[in-house]
Design a protein around this motif. Structure first.
Motif, PDB file in Angstrom:
ATOM      1  N   GLY A 107       0.817  -1.207   0.000  1.00  0.00           N
ATOM      2  CA  GLY A 107       0.000   0.000   0.000  1.00  0.00           C
ATOM      3  C   GLY A 107       0.852   1.260   0.000  1.00  0.00           C
ATOM      4  O   GLY A 107       0.530   2.238  -0.685  1.00  0.00           O
ATOM      5  N   VAL A 108       1.945   1.244   0.771  1.00  0.00           N
ATOM      6  CA  VAL A 108       2.855   2.397   0.796  1.00  0.00           C
ATOM      7  C   VAL A 108       3.448   2.622  -0.585  1.00  0.00           C
ATOM      8  O   VAL A 108       3.539   3.757  -1.076  1.00  0.00           O
ATOM      9  N   LEU A 109       3.845   1.554  -1.242  1.00  0.00           N
ATOM     10  CA  LEU A 109       4.466   1.660  -2.564  1.00  0.00           C
ATOM     11  C   LEU A 109       3.466   2.172  -3.604  1.00  0.00           C
ATOM     12  O   LEU A 109       3.774   3.082  -4.390  1.00  0.00           O
ATOM     13  N   VAL A 110       2.252   1.612  -3.576  1.00  0.00           N
ATOM     14  CA  VAL A 110       1.232   2.036  -4.534  1.00  0.00           C
ATOM     15  C   VAL A 110       0.859   3.489  -4.313  1.00  0.00           C
ATOM     16  O   VAL A 110       0.695   4.268  -5.262  1.00  0.00           O
ATOM     17  N   ARG A 111       0.745   3.891  -3.045  1.00  0.00           N
ATOM     18  CA  ARG A 111       0.375   5.275  -2.751  1.00  0.00           C
ATOM     19  C   ARG A 111       1.475   6.255  -3.151  1.00  0.00           C
ATOM     20  O   ARG A 111       1.189   7.353  -3.640  1.00  0.00           O
ATOM     21  N   ALA A 112       2.735   5.852  -2.957  1.00  0.00           N
ATOM     22  CA  ALA A 112       3.852   6.721  -3.345  1.00  0.00           C
ATOM     23  C   ALA A 112       3.847   6.953  -4.848  1.00  0.00           C
ATOM     24  O   ALA A 112       4.055   8.080  -5.315  1.00  0.00           O
TER      25      ALA A 112
ATOM     26  N   GLY B  50      15.984  -4.905  -9.624  1.00  0.00           N
ATOM     27  CA  GLY B  50      16.713  -4.713  -8.370  1.00  0.00           C
ATOM     28  C   GLY B  50      16.192  -3.528  -7.586  1.00  0.00           C
ATOM     29  O   GLY B  50      16.005  -3.601  -6.364  1.00  0.00           O
ATOM     30  N   ASP B  51      15.923  -2.407  -8.295  1.00  0.00           N
ATOM     31  CA  ASP B  51      15.419  -1.214  -7.614  1.00  0.00           C
ATOM     32  C   ASP B  51      14.047  -1.470  -6.975  1.00  0.00           C
ATOM     33  O   ASP B  51      13.782  -1.034  -5.849  1.00  0.00           O
ATOM     34  N   LEU B  52      13.182  -2.163  -7.699  1.00  0.00           N
ATOM     35  CA  LEU B  52      11.858  -2.444  -7.150  1.00  0.00           C
ATOM     36  C   LEU B  52      11.934  -3.410  -5.975  1.00  0.00           C
ATOM     37  O   LEU B  52      11.141  -3.315  -5.030  1.00  0.00           O
ATOM     38  N   ALA B  53      12.889  -4.352  -6.041  1.00  0.00           N
ATOM     39  CA  ALA B  53      13.063  -5.265  -4.897  1.00  0.00           C
ATOM     40  C   ALA B  53      13.462  -4.485  -3.651  1.00  0.00           C
ATOM     41  O   ALA B  53      12.938  -4.714  -2.552  1.00  0.00           O
ATOM     42  N   GLN B  54      14.402  -3.528  -3.808  1.00  0.00           N
ATOM     43  CA  GLN B  54      14.808  -2.703  -2.668  1.00  0.00           C
ATOM     44  C   GLN B  54      13.665  -1.802  -2.207  1.00  0.00           C
ATOM     45  O   GLN B  54      13.479  -1.582  -1.005  1.00  0.00           O
ATOM     46  N   SER B  55      12.894  -1.287  -3.164  1.00  0.00           N
ATOM     47  CA  SER B  55      11.765  -0.419  -2.808  1.00  0.00           C
ATOM     48  C   SER B  55      10.720  -1.184  -2.012  1.00  0.00           C
ATOM     49  O   SER B  55      10.149  -0.656  -1.050  1.00  0.00           O
ATOM     50  N   ARG B  56      10.463  -2.433  -2.405  1.00  0.00           N
ATOM     51  CA  ARG B  56       9.476  -3.228  -1.668  1.00  0.00           C
ATOM     52  C   ARG B  56       9.942  -3.495  -0.236  1.00  0.00           C
ATOM     53  O   ARG B  56       9.149  -3.440   0.716  1.00  0.00           O
ATOM     54  N   ALA B  57      11.244  -3.783  -0.083  1.00  0.00           N
ATOM     55  CA  ALA B  57      11.770  -4.021   1.261  1.00  0.00           C
ATOM     56  C   ALA B  57      11.665  -2.757   2.117  1.00  0.00           C
ATOM     57  O   ALA B  57      11.268  -2.806   3.285  1.00  0.00           O
ATOM     58  N   SER B  58      12.023  -1.611   1.526  1.00  0.00           N
ATOM     59  CA  SER B  58      11.948  -0.352   2.274  1.00  0.00           C
ATOM     60  C   SER B  58      10.501   0.028   2.576  1.00  0.00           C
ATOM     61  O   SER B  58      10.201   0.559   3.647  1.00  0.00           O
ATOM     62  N   ALA B  59       9.601  -0.238   1.627  1.00  0.00           N
ATOM     63  CA  ALA B  59       8.190   0.085   1.854  1.00  0.00           C
ATOM     64  C   ALA B  59       7.631  -0.702   3.031  1.00  0.00           C
ATOM     65  O   ALA B  59       6.809  -0.189   3.804  1.00  0.00           O
ATOM     66  N   ALA B  60       8.086  -1.950   3.190  1.00  0.00           N
ATOM     67  CA  ALA B  60       7.623  -2.752   4.326  1.00  0.00           C
ATOM     68  C   ALA B  60       8.084  -2.141   5.641  1.00  0.00           C
ATOM     69  O   ALA B  60       7.333  -2.117   6.636  1.00  0.00           O
ATOM     70  N   ARG B  61       9.307  -1.610   5.675  1.00  0.00           N
ATOM     71  CA  ARG B  61       9.816  -0.991   6.904  1.00  0.00           C
ATOM     72  C   ARG B  61       9.091   0.325   7.190  1.00  0.00           C
ATOM     73  O   ARG B  61       8.784   0.644   8.337  1.00  0.00           O
TER      74      ARG B  61
ATOM     75  N   ILE C   1      14.141 -11.996  -6.133  1.00  0.00           N
ATOM     76  CA  ILE C   1      13.557 -12.384  -4.842  1.00  0.00           C
ATOM     77  C   ILE C   1      14.615 -12.459  -3.738  1.00  0.00           C
ATOM     78  O   ILE C   1      14.425 -11.896  -2.646  1.00  0.00           O
ATOM     79  N   PRO C   2      15.775 -13.130  -3.958  1.00  0.00           N
ATOM     80  CA  PRO C   2      16.811 -13.116  -2.906  1.00  0.00           C
ATOM     81  C   PRO C   2      17.309 -11.708  -2.595  1.00  0.00           C
ATOM     82  O   PRO C   2      17.608 -11.389  -1.442  1.00  0.00           O
ATOM     83  N   LEU C   3      17.377 -10.861  -3.631  1.00  0.00           N
ATOM     84  CA  LEU C   3      17.833  -9.492  -3.409  1.00  0.00           C
ATOM     85  C   LEU C   3      16.864  -8.738  -2.511  1.00  0.00           C
ATOM     86  O   LEU C   3      17.276  -7.996  -1.618  1.00  0.00           O
ATOM     87  N   GLU C   4      15.563  -8.922  -2.729  1.00  0.00           N
ATOM     88  CA  GLU C   4      14.575  -8.242  -1.891  1.00  0.00           C
ATOM     89  C   GLU C   4      14.724  -8.647  -0.432  1.00  0.00           C
ATOM     90  O   GLU C   4      14.703  -7.814   0.473  1.00  0.00           O
ATOM     91  N   ARG C   5      14.904  -9.959  -0.207  1.00  0.00           N
ATOM     92  CA  ARG C   5      15.040 -10.458   1.165  1.00  0.00           C
ATOM     93  C   ARG C   5      16.311  -9.913   1.810  1.00  0.00           C
ATOM     94  O   ARG C   5      16.297  -9.457   2.955  1.00  0.00           O
ATOM     95  N   ARG C   6      17.410  -9.949   1.076  1.00  0.00           N
ATOM     96  CA  ARG C   6      18.676  -9.474   1.646  1.00  0.00           C
ATOM     97  C   ARG C   6      18.706  -7.960   1.774  1.00  0.00           C
ATOM     98  O   ARG C   6      19.364  -7.427   2.674  1.00  0.00           O
ATOM     99  N   SER C   7      18.007  -7.248   0.900  1.00  0.00           N
ATOM    100  CA  SER C   7      17.952  -5.796   1.006  1.00  0.00           C
ATOM    101  C   SER C   7      17.211  -5.371   2.271  1.00  0.00           C
ATOM    102  O   SER C   7      17.595  -4.417   2.947  1.00  0.00           O
ATOM    103  N   GLU C   8      16.149  -6.107   2.612  1.00  0.00           N
ATOM    104  CA  GLU C   8      15.410  -5.787   3.844  1.00  0.00           C
ATOM    105  C   GLU C   8      16.298  -5.990   5.068  1.00  0.00           C
ATOM    106  O   GLU C   8      16.328  -5.160   5.980  1.00  0.00           O
TER     107      GLU C   8
END
Length: 564
Positions: free
Chosen positions: A10-15, A301-312, A182-189
């Motif tokens: 939701g944070v990502l979609v709203r941004a 890669g950028d979207l994977a990092q964005s998803r991890a940051s959006a969760a935080r 997928i591994p990048l998203e997990r490790r980025s978080e």
């Protein structure tokens, strides 16, 4: 907030949705740029077939003019498309930072629970930036897909087999790129969590440096921070390796894909199915597609990092409040009668206490933990396990926190000062234009101003580090008094000042707060002597009440706590 708060998605979609205009404009211009880039090899092939091979000078000039126009168009599109994308990313990140700060400062509290200040700063800066960058990543990805689609259309017109290779191969490459992200998203978080923890530990270490030096605990603190920093470094390296692996694998797959296109095109040219110009166009389009494929690899890669940051970010925005919101404000006029009925919290057990309107009450706690528990209940930071705290007969938990804090102020012992002038700090809790001199005189902050070269205009560094401990306490006390609340609760406001100054503050405080409800949670003899009444909080219970002199005379526990 809480359970109804936003999710990471939701944070990502709203941004992204909040920057819809710039994202659409940037995507259209970016698509125009990529389409123009794809047209260049097609036009070169046409020049070869229709001007160079037949040696037609007029046609050559005409096609070169078309080529120049395409270059002008794609240059224009890139310039203004990139500007729209960067603006969208910066504005999305800024709005998210504002929302995070608003949540952290919300009177209901809760956002800071379980998080160091440095961790919150990391979320509000780096994580907000990465979420904002998702707008640019989306724009770039859609533009790259447009370029690939245009290239596929022209390849289909040139040769159906070549076009099919592109149309069937591109979705496969995108799917593989998503799997690799997928591994990048997990490790980025994990990387961001470790970095935030290291940042918070560093801020905590710096703020307590004087104390650490005083007790000789510097080596232990440094060793602890070194472990935290190494854990953050390890997480960063793991994320970097995952990103490098993803980029390398996507580029390798893209290279194989392009080699297949070149092989098929070469065989078609040698068989006469396509012309020389068409072969040049096909090879040029294959080379062009390296760019969009690299962009798509980076976008994954950028979207994977964005998803991890959006969760935080979502975890902070959705943090459950410490106190309920939306209730009424205190009844007008505010009398200032406080009542604790059957209050139990932490070490406090079934406390019953009435504070009359306008009374100055001293609370002497034999245990610091009991004093802290009482302050948390009065400030609304903790819901009592049992019992209530009432203001003029209304439970504090039922009042709107923002409106309550305009009536009742709980000034904690570790109140912080901010970067600015001394007078700015004293007047921070006022509406402006208020005469600050009475509060400064009552707190002894006038002496602090007199000792500084610029007086009240002297700059105070962050957290008041440019002042001594006693000076910081007096300025913080002046700020609490200048707020002029109907009910004021002070916790150990004079522990770092000398006895003479403390006696002057006690006298000034009693004069300034005369007729207004004031609770002094302290073991200072001077302040307790200035109170109308003092209660003894011993082992979590109110065991006695009276004047300071009476309690000194009849209570050994009081003498031990107050007179040492």
């Amino acid at each position: 907030m809480g359970a109804s708060g936003p999710s990471g998605r939701g944070v990502l979609v709203r941004a992204i949705g909040g920057q819809r205009r710039d994202v659409v404009v940037g995507t259209l211009l970016g698509a125009g740029h990529q389409a123009g880039e794809a047209l260049v090899p097609v036009l070169i092939g046409l020049v070869i077939d229709r001007a160079v091979a037949p040696r037609d000078a007029g046609a050559l000039v005409g096609w070169l003019a078309v080529l120049a126009a395409v270059y002008v168009m794609l240059s224009f599109s890139f310039r203004f498309g990139a500007r729209a994308g960067e603006r969208a990313a910066e504005q999305a990140g800024h709005r998210l930072r504002v929302e995070l700060v608003r949540r952290v400062l919300d009177p209901v509290g809760g956002a800071e629970s379980g998080r160091l200040p440095g961790a919150l700063a990391s979320i509000a800066t780096e994580d907000a930036r990465r979420v904002g960058a998702a707008t640019m990543a989306l724009l770039s990805g859609l533009s790259a897909l447009t370029g690939l689609l245009v290239a596929a259309v022209f390849l289909l017109r040139t040769s159906v087999p070549l076009g099919l290779v592109v149309l069937l191969g591109t979705p496969v490459l995108l799917w593989l790129g998503h799997l690799l992200s997928i591994p990048l998203e997990r490790r980025s978080e994990t990387e961001q969590e470790r970095a935030a923890h290291a940042s918070g530990s560093a801020a905590d270490l710096v703020s307590g440096l004087r104390v650490l030096k005083g007790i000789g605990a510097e080596p232990a603190a440094v060793a602890r921070y070194r472990l935290t920093s190494r854990a953050s470094l390890s997480a960063t390296l793991r994320a970097a390796r995952a990103q490098a692996l993803q980029n390398g694998m996507v580029l390798a797959l893209g290279g194989v894909f392009l080699a297949v296109i070149a092989l098929v095109g070469g065989r078609l040219a040698t068989s006469g199915a396509i012309s020389l110009g068409q072969l040049v166009s096909a090879v040029g389009l294959a080379m062009f597609m390296v760019g969009p494929l690299e962009v798509l690899a980076r976008v994954n890669g950028d979207l994977a990092q964005s998803r991890a940051s959006a969760a935080r970010v979502a975890a902070v925005l959705a943090a459950p409040p410490e106190t309920p919101s939306g209730g009424p404000g205190p009844a007008e006029p505010v009398l200032g009668a406080l009542r604790l009925h059957g209050l139990s919290s932490g070490g406090l057990r079934a406390i019953d206490l009435d504070v009359a309107p306008g009374e100055i009450l001293g609370v002497a706690a034999t245990g610091p933990a009991d004093a802290a528990a009482l302050l948390r209940c009065l400030a609304g930071h903790t819901a009592p396990e049992a019992g209530t705290v009432e203001l003029d007969g209304t439970p504090l938990r039922g009042l709107d926190p923002a409106r309550l804090r305009r009536t009742m102020l709980v000034a904690e012992h570790d109140a912080q000062l901010f970067d600015g002038t001394l007078l700015d700090n004293v007047g921070a809790a006022t509406d402006g234009g208020k005469d600050l001199r009475p509060a400064m005189a009552a707190s002894g902050a006038d002496q602090v101003a007199a000792s500084l070269p610029l007086g009240g205009a002297a700059q105070v560094s962050e957290r008041g580090r440019s002042l001594s401990g006693g000076q910081r306490q007096r300025v913080a006390l002046a700020r609490a008094l200048a707020a002029d609340r109907d009910v004021l609760v002070l916790h150990d406001p004079t522990t770092a000042v000398d006895a003479v100054t403390e006696a002057r503050i006690a006298e000034g405080l009693r004069g300034l707060r005369h007729g207004r409800t004031t609770v002094l949670v302290t073991t200072s003899p001077a302040l307790l002597a200035a109170a109308d009444r003092v209660v003894l909080l011993d082992d979590g219970r109110i065991t006695d009440a009276g004047t300071h002199a009476e309690l000194v005379h009849r209570q050994a526990a009081y003498r031990a706590a107050v007179l040492g």
